[in-house]
Scaffold this motif. Sequence first.
Motif, PDB file in Angstrom:
ATOM      1  N   ASP A   1      11.903  22.128 -32.871  1.00 61.12           N
ATOM      2  CA  ASP A   1      12.506  20.834 -32.531  1.00 61.12           C
ATOM      3  C   ASP A   1      13.510  21.009 -31.396  1.00 61.12           C
ATOM      4  N   GLN A   2      14.335  22.022 -31.499  1.00 62.64           N
ATOM      5  CA  GLN A   2      15.352  22.251 -30.470  1.00 62.64           C
ATOM      6  C   GLN A   2      14.704  22.527 -29.118  1.00 62.64           C
ATOM      7  N   ASN A   3      13.656  23.319 -29.120  1.00 71.96           N
ATOM      8  CA  ASN A   3      12.958  23.610 -27.865  1.00 71.96           C
ATOM      9  C   ASN A   3      12.320  22.350 -27.283  1.00 71.96           C
ATOM     10  N   ALA A   4      11.770  21.500 -28.166  1.00 76.43           N
ATOM     11  CA  ALA A   4      11.146  20.256 -27.699  1.00 76.43           C
ATOM     12  C   ALA A   4      12.188  19.322 -27.084  1.00 76.43           C
ATOM     13  N   VAL A   5      13.365  19.244 -27.700  1.00 75.00           N
ATOM     14  CA  VAL A   5      14.431  18.396 -27.159  1.00 75.00           C
ATOM     15  C   VAL A   5      14.918  18.933 -25.819  1.00 75.00           C
ATOM     16  N   ALA A   6      15.089  20.250 -25.728  1.00 77.82           N
ATOM     17  CA  ALA A   6      15.530  20.848 -24.460  1.00 77.82           C
ATOM     18  C   ALA A   6      14.530  20.545 -23.348  1.00 77.82           C
ATOM     19  N   SER A   7      13.225  20.620 -23.672  1.00 84.10           N
ATOM     20  CA  SER A   7      12.189  20.310 -22.680  1.00 84.10           C
ATOM     21  C   SER A   7      12.261  18.848 -22.255  1.00 84.10           C
ATOM     22  N   TYR A   8      12.470  17.944 -23.231  1.00 82.15           N
ATOM     23  CA  TYR A   8      12.577  16.512 -22.909  1.00 82.15           C
ATOM     24  C   TYR A   8      13.780  16.240 -22.016  1.00 82.15           C
ATOM     25  N   LEU A   9      14.943  16.810 -22.353  1.00 82.88           N
ATOM     26  CA  LEU A   9      16.143  16.576 -21.555  1.00 82.88           C
ATOM     27  C   LEU A   9      15.977  17.101 -20.136  1.00 82.88           C
ATOM     28  N   ASP A  10      15.265  18.209 -20.000  1.00 82.78           N
ATOM     29  CA  ASP A  10      15.005  18.745 -18.659  1.00 82.78           C
ATOM     30  C   ASP A  10      14.146  17.768 -17.852  1.00 82.78           C
ATOM     31  N   ARG A  11      13.104  17.221 -18.478  1.00 80.62           N
ATOM     32  CA  ARG A  11      12.243  16.259 -17.787  1.00 80.62           C
ATOM     33  C   ARG A  11      13.007  14.965 -17.489  1.00 80.62           C
TER      34      ARG A  11
END
Length: 670
Positions: A52-62
């Motif tokens: 979940d944390q990795n998915a959120v980090a990816s979303y915030l980057d995009r």
Amino acid sequence: MPSHSIHSALAQMIHDVDGAPWIYAPFQQISGVPHRLFADSGHRPFTWSESDQNAVASYLDRYNKQPTEDDKIKFSATRSNAEQIPGREIWRSFVLHVWKIGNIHSRIAAVLTEENLHPIIIIRAERSATPDSPLNLTCPDGRVWVPIAVDPVAEALFGREALDSNGHAIGRLRPTIMALIQRTWINISSQLVRTKTRLEKIEKDVDDSLKALDRDHITKKDLQSLIVRVGRWKVHADSLKLEGAMMTKIEGLEEELRNMMAALGRVAEPNSAPVAPPKCVSVAALKDLATQEDLNDVMNIYDESFATPMSDEPLQDQVKTINVSLSSTSDGGDPGVEVECKMSPQELALLLAFPNGNPLLFNSYRHRGGLTSWIERSEADALFSPTAAKNNPDMVPLLLHWHQLAGISAIMRMVFFPQPTKSSGGALITDDVGLGKTFQAAGTIAFISDTRERQTRGQALQPLIQATPYLGEHAQVPDRPHLIIVPGTLLAQWEQELKVALKGRSFEILHYGSGRPQHIAFWHPQGPFHSSLHPPCKRIILASHSASALQKDFSDLYSWTKPKSSELPWIHPRKDIRPQTQEEHTLYGTEYLSVTLDEAHAFRNIGAKHSSALLVLEKSTLRFILTATPLQTSVKDLCGMGRLIGQPFFFTKEALSEERDNFNATRRTN
């Protein structure tokens, strides 16, 4: 131009000021996340897995790679292709949860009030110049006022560390703080629109009630309708503190009702305005109003709608404030949550075994339009299944606040014991109006039912009570129904709130009707109660305070007379030698797992009504006493509440002596 949502604004903020707002200790405490986000894989919110944390980090980057602010807002708002960008929904749900448990909307609104920037304060100030003009609740232009609030809101949410040397919010924080305040401004604007519509409807209802009055022949129904509607109108108008023609009209109607009550024999409060004959109806018509029972019922409705403290000061200013730390005892007394105050919402949820922060029997989502999971099953599945609800903009997560979790934990902690123990099982819930006492009571009922289910199946108990498995003297939670007693005007609201909170048909909600024939039918072997397919512990009986429900059953069984001076005034009345009904046909003929008494201050004074509550509460293993105003005029009110929750001291001669001494001391000071 589109505006930022809360989750979009925080996505921008965490980029503009690296890690904000979770780099600020005050916000860590408010949000229940006591560390910076993304510092390392071990520092993540309680509900997130590493993926979940990795998915959120990816979303915030995009998100931050979007070329313009409008593109970012649009990217954050998109609900399609959720599988391709899972972090977006995880972030959105997390931020909304933080916003709710941290009560951040209310915190921002409180700052606006303190700074005289709240829309209602601005409307009131502008209206003072023309108080007799038509009611206008149009929200002021936020673009003018919101920027002024940035600095105090930054300090309230993030602390002094978020301010520069001149006391201004750090420049990079200002745009997103403005966006957060703007969301609160929009919410208040929507509330004002709803309030204006509600006020106009209530005023029309009051006018209709006045037209329905027959000056020379008034009915109990017409008079009660007028009292309830004027009371409701006054509450809504008082909340806005507006002056002008509307308040003048309400005050005139309140005076007219006070005169009517005086004509019916109600004793005027000290220092109240002199009474005069009513204008809308004749005194003779009022005195012909049916039976003494009808008169009492009308008086009770009036007291519930208009009874106020005798002082003009706010209630909290009428008594000396007692400073009690939530983390310690005071004079040996437990203020209620001295254990829970040290815990985060996540820790409380773990103790209570509430997955995702809610009881097992609670819905995970609620519908904006008021639909519940108690509708037809296929329709409910289409709306309330997690997959469907997550992608439906009309569905919002249903989550208990920290104070509700802490309240449920504290109540359960104090009624379960390591060994069989005689206990009243009483709890007094005195949260202010609007803080969710209904959901807290429903959550407590759901916890108890889950405990019963675990014991029946031989499963491990919730962590909170694993070392204290005895509910009072019971090794197993008794299989008994729940009784909820509320004012008649709140029956529909309670049913709706229970259905919003509880999963469809997880309980059976049974309405206790009005009058002896309906009561006999309710308890008949083929009646609603005994024909239910739910086990008793999954049945909730909704009954009203009124003379047609609880009071009717009491008067059918008991003859209340004022006790002798040598007797304790709350001694139980004797049963009639020839009662008008059998006990098994009343609320007094059943043992309950819990009794919830809402608006309990209506039962505080010694008399038949007080006795009716004490007798039914004695039928229960647990008793939950709900009121936003436990103290109304004197210490005797607290003594009454003490008896309702079953505290032994308040049934003693010593308590009576203290109560009378306090009353006499109060009289000497007046």
